[in-house]
Design a protein around this motif. Structure first.
Motif, mmCIF file in Angstrom:
data_model
loop_
_atom_site.group_PDB
_atom_site.id
_atom_site.type_symbol
_atom_site.label_atom_id
_atom_site.label_comp_id
_atom_site.label_asym_id
_atom_site.label_seq_id
_atom_site.Cartn_x
_atom_site.Cartn_y
_atom_site.Cartn_z
ATOM 1 N N ALA A 851 0.832 -1.207 0.000
ATOM 2 C CA ALA A 851 0.000 0.000 0.000
ATOM 3 C C ALA A 851 0.863 1.253 0.000
ATOM 4 C CB ALA A 851 -0.923 0.000 1.213
ATOM 5 N N LYS A 852 2.119 1.115 0.442
ATOM 6 C CA LYS A 852 3.006 2.274 0.518
ATOM 7 C C LYS A 852 3.857 2.465 -0.729
ATOM 8 C CE LYS A 852 3.893 2.628 5.348
ATOM 9 N NZ LYS A 852 4.965 2.588 6.323
ATOM 10 N N ASP A 853 3.727 1.562 -1.699
ATOM 11 C CA ASP A 853 4.559 1.681 -2.902
ATOM 12 C C ASP A 853 4.164 2.932 -3.682
ATOM 13 O OD1 ASP A 853 5.719 1.217 -5.586
ATOM 14 O OD2 ASP A 853 6.251 -0.725 -4.721
ATOM 15 N N PRO A 854 5.137 3.760 -4.077
ATOM 16 C CA PRO A 854 4.797 4.997 -4.785
ATOM 17 C C PRO A 854 4.345 4.793 -6.224
ATOM 18 C CG PRO A 854 7.170 4.761 -4.612
ATOM 19 C CD PRO A 854 6.581 3.642 -3.808
ATOM 20 N N VAL A 855 4.515 3.579 -6.760
ATOM 21 C CA VAL A 855 4.128 3.336 -8.154
ATOM 22 C C VAL A 855 2.756 2.680 -8.193
ATOM 23 C CG1 VAL A 855 4.770 2.204 -10.312
ATOM 24 C CG2 VAL A 855 6.543 3.066 -8.794
#
Length: 1121
Positions: A851-855
């Motif tokens: 959920a924290k992945d910037p992509v």
């Protein structure tokens, strides 16, 4: 000619009454001259022109005359002036007697209408003295067109047919009518618009019509009806487009934009007909349809409705067969639609079983027709495979794999029929039948039909024998067709108009029947391969280079060696494969070895000549081939030779003596071979490997940095740019894992030491020695290798038991690595292992961190992985009833405790009451819970609530006496409870079961400890509810606002400990401290909506002035150029 509807005959008024002529007009007969007829008719015309509908007395008086004027004498008179005057009279008669014309016979009406229409041809001569009379007729015609049915009797019902007749006579006659048609195209009456559209479709679409170019305003107005609100109008426009494309290719450009919109029409029938329109035109002549039109059909292969998808797929398949397979329009046309084969096979990736079955049918009938003779059929397959793109090849391989799997299920079902009847046998049969039904259309009905089919199998031994022959490895394609016919014939009785049971069985038979591949087919493929090798094949004519044909041919044979191994067993086939082993192309040799591995079980006993030639080649490949060749060579020796121990020893001993860390480029193949040998024959080689691991792998290779890496700062480089030393270290890590997987026990504590080594690798971010010699990109490779190694060991139960929660967390955090490619590859490995049920359930919790992945694409991929894994687990539980204790490792809901514990130890959670950090925790929790809570099966929402509440009554087993650690755990629990309660109205019901918590993560609940404290403040709940944090306004200049960096949580470096002895694995870093206090990561929800695309730019997180900024590395840098 036009047709008129039949109506009931009307009473003819004054049928034989005397004809009364107007005052001053003598009788008109065929006895007088034409000039006299014209003179008398002019007076009649004037009389009728002066009459109106209210002249009842005159209407009755001149009724007989009106009937007389419609006689053959007048309608077929050779004099054009006579005909013109009669036509004017008849036009006025229709006006005067409306709405009931005096002509009761519809044949007569039709004759009169055509007579009037034909007189309009006189409009061509504008200088004619009679032009005014022709124009008068035209005005009458326009009046009918504008006023409609209420004005001029039955004529209005057929006016559009008359216009078509007029157009056929001379299109120029309609010049003055066209404005009226344009007006009617915009009518408020949908039925009227439909009638005009139908008329104009015939006029515009006629073979030699130039109306569209001569009357552009009308053409544009007509095109506007493609967007009509009335569905039948849009449908008629789409049907017209087919004829228009065929008869007027020059109008294709005008039609394209409108067909594009209609291809997305909300009405299924219209989308369907758009496809039919384009495909029909394409089948007549491919040049009639441009690339855009074909693109619309391609898009509809993914339509939400099966009928539309099916039409699109079948249509494109027919075009492919006509122009690519049969070459009916030459190479240029074949090249124009060469993409069809790939796009059709891509559909096999769709979830719908209907789509998959249709792809299989298209492949067997249109791409590689099974009706062809073997040589022609295999030539077709050989060159098709060489021309497919990568994804299409994977889809085709998957298709064969699925069919082979289904054959295996049917074989297992038949084997169960050979056993005595028992409850266990019946249960096993039921499981097989349910799995088979899932691979057929409409699985619900398929289950019932498969039960019926199984019952018939049990009663009919001959049927079982036929089915057994069909799925036999030695069944030829011709035998398969015969078996299918026999089985179908047996199930046809009693004959019925429709037999859905028989249709379902046919679906099954089509999927399992070997209609393409048998021994003869493999032999034909091998001959084609030989021709490519010798340079005598038609490779160039087929559009591929000989090298491509050879490589693709070997890959094709390799895939078929998995699904049809028996078909390869011949000296001729193996002789050809031996020649491929001697070729310089590494991929070709690798594929050839794998084919031997998959099919050569009888070589030793039946083909001694092949054996004696093969052995030295395999030894050479295991020692000095490429890493992939070495792996396949070792496995091949182990699979097909009886004295494998002797042969593996002949490879192991010289390789183990020649290991030299100073020449890393020569280490890769030996490391691969040694690793696989120790995995395949652990009893023989586990002990000698131990000293190699301790003295060379760890001490000499992994704990030393001999060279200095590139300091360009890039986080990833292409495979061929990785330094030989780091590549050797990556393969050394893989060797450790293979060695342990071969032993499958931890008696020597080697696994503990290895896990500590791998953990240290992650703690040090890939720089185990901390000498800062290694490059950033090489560190990324080593972090990925270490994380993947822990995940691989976790798949073996004896090692899963000794992986500590800290080590599990370190492994999981790799999914949030700062390097995009590390995150991507690790997530894919994680998914593959989970979906095969190889990894324990807690590893599914790792996806919550995505959920924290910037992509955006990475988050979407993770969500799809979760959906797939949860679906697989639920399905497995349905098909395999099990004891409650086994449910703990399979039931998807049991991932929640692991997720909560993982998030409580997230290194980004440094201040548990920080609103931004709480929001991040909520996003991670909801990322998993949203998928889990899609349905409330068996009251699962209350089960989840109960599970989280139970966690609050325990302590963190990782740090039970640490108040801060436990507080973090309880805060995450409260966020989870808040999310569950907020998203479900039924979570407060009583839970049907009492959840069991994993003991290695949570302490047993203390009866004297009741934790009813709420850890979330009202402000925190508001933030979790809205997702917004109220920030005090700041004074910022315009430039300051524009240039403000995108920041994420500051990373806290690991606290490293000094190295210490790790037993058999020599010297490594000691076990790391808890990741909760020393591990940090690179991802933040602050950057969650950057929307960067995987193939454009990858967000990378760097440290700058104590604050991390998200920056982007271009494709050029990522590719290592």
């Amino acid at each position: 000619m036009m047709e008129f509807p039949q109506q009931p005959q009307q009473q003819r008024p004054a049928g034989d009454a005397k004809i009364i002529y107007p005052l001053g007009v003598k009788e008109i007969t065929d006895k007088i001259s034409n000039d006299e007829v014209v003179k008398r008719l002019k007076l009649v015309v004037k009389t009728y022109m002066d009459m109106d509908q209210d002249s009842e007395e005159e209407k009755q008086q001149y009724l007989a005359l009106a009937l007389h004027l419609a006689s053959e004498f007048f309608l077929r008179n050779p004099n054009k002036d006579v005909r013109l005057l009669v036509a004017c009279c008849l036009a006025d008669i229709f006006r005067i007697y409306a709405p009931e014309a005096p002509y009761t016979s519809h044949d007569k009406l039709k004759e009169i209408f055509l007579f009037i229409t034909r007189q309009l041809k006189g409009l061509e001569d504008t200088k004619s003295p009679q032009f005014n009379r022709y124009f008068y007729l035209l005005e009458f015609f326009n009046q009918v067109l504008v006023m409609g049915k209420s004005s001029v009797s039955d004529l209005s019902e057929h006016v559009f047919d008359l216009i078509q007749e007029l157009f056929a006579i001379d299109p120029l006659l309609l010049v003055s009518v066209m404005p009226q048609l344009e007006f009617k195209l915009k009518s408020n009456d949908g039925e009227e618009r439909l009638a005009v559209v139908k008329l104009l479709a015939k006029l515009f679409g006629a073979k030699d019509s130039e109306l569209a170019t001569q009357n552009r305003p009308l053409w544009q107005c007509f095109l506007g009806r493609f967007n009509d609100i009335h569905v039948p109008v849009r449908l008629e426009c789409v049907k017209f487009a087919s004829h228009c494309l065929m008869n007027h290719p020059d109008l294709a450009k005008d039609l394209t934009d409108f067909l594009k919109v209609r291809s997305h029409d909300p009405e299924e029938a219209i989308r369907h007909d758009v496809i039919v329109t384009i495909i029909n035109a394409g089948k007549k002549d491919l040049n009639l349809v441009n690339d855009q039109l074909l693109g619309f059909v391609r898009e509809r292969m993914l339509d939400k409705r099966w009928r539309v998808r099916k039409e699109a797929m079948m249509g494109l398949a027919q075009l492919y067969k006509k122009y690519c397979l049969h070459h009916e329009a030459g190479k240029e046309s074949a090249l124009k639609i060469s993409w069809i084969k790939d796009k059709l096979l891509h559909i096999y990736y769709q979830n719908s079983i209907d789509d998959k079955l249709l792809v299989e049918k298209i492949f067997a009938q249109n791409m590689v027709p099974h009706s062809l003779e073997t040589e022609e059929k295999m030539k077709c397959l050989y060159y098709l495979y060489a021309c497919l793109d990568t994804n299409a090849v994977k889809a085709l391989n998957e298709m064969w794999k699925c069919q082979n799997m289904l054959r295996g299920l049917v074989r297992e079902l038949l084997d169960l029929h050979k056993l005595p009847t028992s409850e266990a046998n019946t249960s096993a049969m039921f499981g097989k039948l349910m799995t088979i039904a899932k691979n057929l259309p409409d699985p619900g009905k398929a289950q019932d039909f498969m039960k019926k089919f199984n019952q018939v199998l049990g009663e009919d031994e001959k049927l079982r024998l036929q089915l057994d022959q069909l799925i036999s490895p030695t069944c030829s394609c011709k035998q398969a067709e015969q078996c299918v016919r026999e089985i179908t014939r047996k199930l046809t009785f009693p004959k019925q108009p429709t037999n859905p049971f028989l249709e379902m069985v046919k679906f099954l038979l089509e999927r399992i029947a070997p209609v393409h591949i048998d021994s003869e087919a493999i032999s034909a493929l091998v001959k084609l391969l030989n021709k490519s090798v010798e340079g005598t094949a038609d490779d160039d004519d087929e559009g591929v280079t000989p090298d491509t044909a050879i490589r693709a041919g070997l890959e094709l044979l390799k895939v078929l060696s998995f699904t049809h191994p028996t078909a390869f067993h011949s000296a001729e086939t193996y002789e050809s494969l031996l020649q491929c082993l001697k070729m310089e192309d590494d991929k070709v040799a690798e594929a050839a070895i794998q084919i031997f591995r998959n099919t050569g079980q009888k070589i030793e006993t039946e083909l001694p000549q092949i054996r004696s030639t093969l052995i030295p080649i395999l030894h050479q490949k295991a020692k000095r081939g490429t890493p992939h060749q070495a792996k396949q060579a070792v496995h091949c020796i182990h699979a097909i030779f009886h004295n494998k121990e002797v042969q593996l020893a002949q490879i192991f001993e010289p390789l183990s003596r020649s290991l030299n860390a100073d020449v890393p480029e020569q280490l890769i193949t030996p490391l691969v071979s040694l690793g696989h040998i120790s995995m395949l024959a652990p009893d023989q080689f586990a002990s000698p490997m131990k000293s190699i691991v301790a003295n060379f792998i760890v001490k000499d290779l992994l704990m030393n940095d001999r060279s200095v890496g590139n300091k360009n700062g890039r986080l990833w480089t292409a495979d061929d740019e990785v330094s030989p030393e780091v590549l050797a270290k990556v393969h050394a890590i893989k060797l450790l894992v293979r060695w342990l997987l071969g032993m499958k026990n931890n008696q020597s504590k080697s696994a503990n030491s290895t896990l500590r080594l791998l953990s240290a690798m992650l703690v040090s971010e890939g720089d185990l020695t901390e000498q800062k010699k290694i490059s950033k990109s090489d560190m990324s490779r080593l972090r990925l290798a270490a994380g993947s190694a822990i995940m691989k060991l976790a798949q073996e139960p004896c090692y899963h038991e000794i992986i500590t929660p800290e080590q599990f967390q370190l492994c999981g955090l790799v999914i949030n690595d700062e390097c995009y490619q590390v995150r991507q590859i690790f997530a894919q490995k994680l998914h593959v292992a989970l979906v095969k049920l190889l990894l324990p359930l807690e590893y599914m919790a790792v996806f919550a961190l995505c959920a924290k992945d910037p992509v955006k694409e990475r988050r979407a991929h993770a969500r799809q992985c979760l959906l797939k894994n949860i679906s697989v687990r639920r399905e497995y539980i349905k098909q395999n009833p099990m004891a409650p204790e086994k449910l703990l490792s399979l039931l998807p809901e049991y991932v929640v405790p692991y997720m909560i514990h993982l998030l409580a130890h997230d290194p980004d959670l440094t201040k548990p009451q920080d609103l931004e950090q709480l929001r991040d925790v909520k996003e991670c929790l909801w990322f998993m819970l949203e998928v889990l809570m899609t349905k409330n099966e068996n009251n699962s929402h209350s089960f989840l609530r109960k599970m989280v509440e139970n966690i609050k009554q325990t302590k963190d087993a990782q740090a039970p006496d640490d108040p801060k650690a436990n507080e973090k755990l309880y805060i995450v629990c409260d966020v989870a409870l808040f999310v569950i309660a907020n998203k479900s109205t039924s979570c407060h019901l009583d839970s049907p079961k009492d959840p069991v918590l994993p003991s290695n993560f949570f302490t047993p609940p203390d009866k004297d400890f009741i934790n009813d404290k709420e850890y979330l403040s009202p402000e925190a709940k508001l933030v979790l509810q809205t997702g917004k944090i109220q920030q005090p306004p700041k004074q910022t200049g315009v430039l300051g606002a524009v240039n403000k960096p995108l920041t994420v949580t500051v990373r806290r470096p690991y606290i490293k400990t000094t190295t210490s002895d790790t037993g058999s694995n020599a010297s490594t870093n000691s076990q790391p401290n808890s990741p909760a206090t020393n591990k940090s990561r690179d991802v933040s929800s602050e950057a969650s909506e950057t929307g960067a695309r995987e193939n454009e730019e990858n967000p990378v997180i760097t440290k700058a002035g104590g604050v991390k900024k998200v920056r982007y590395i271009s494709c050029e840098h990522r590719a290592g150029r």
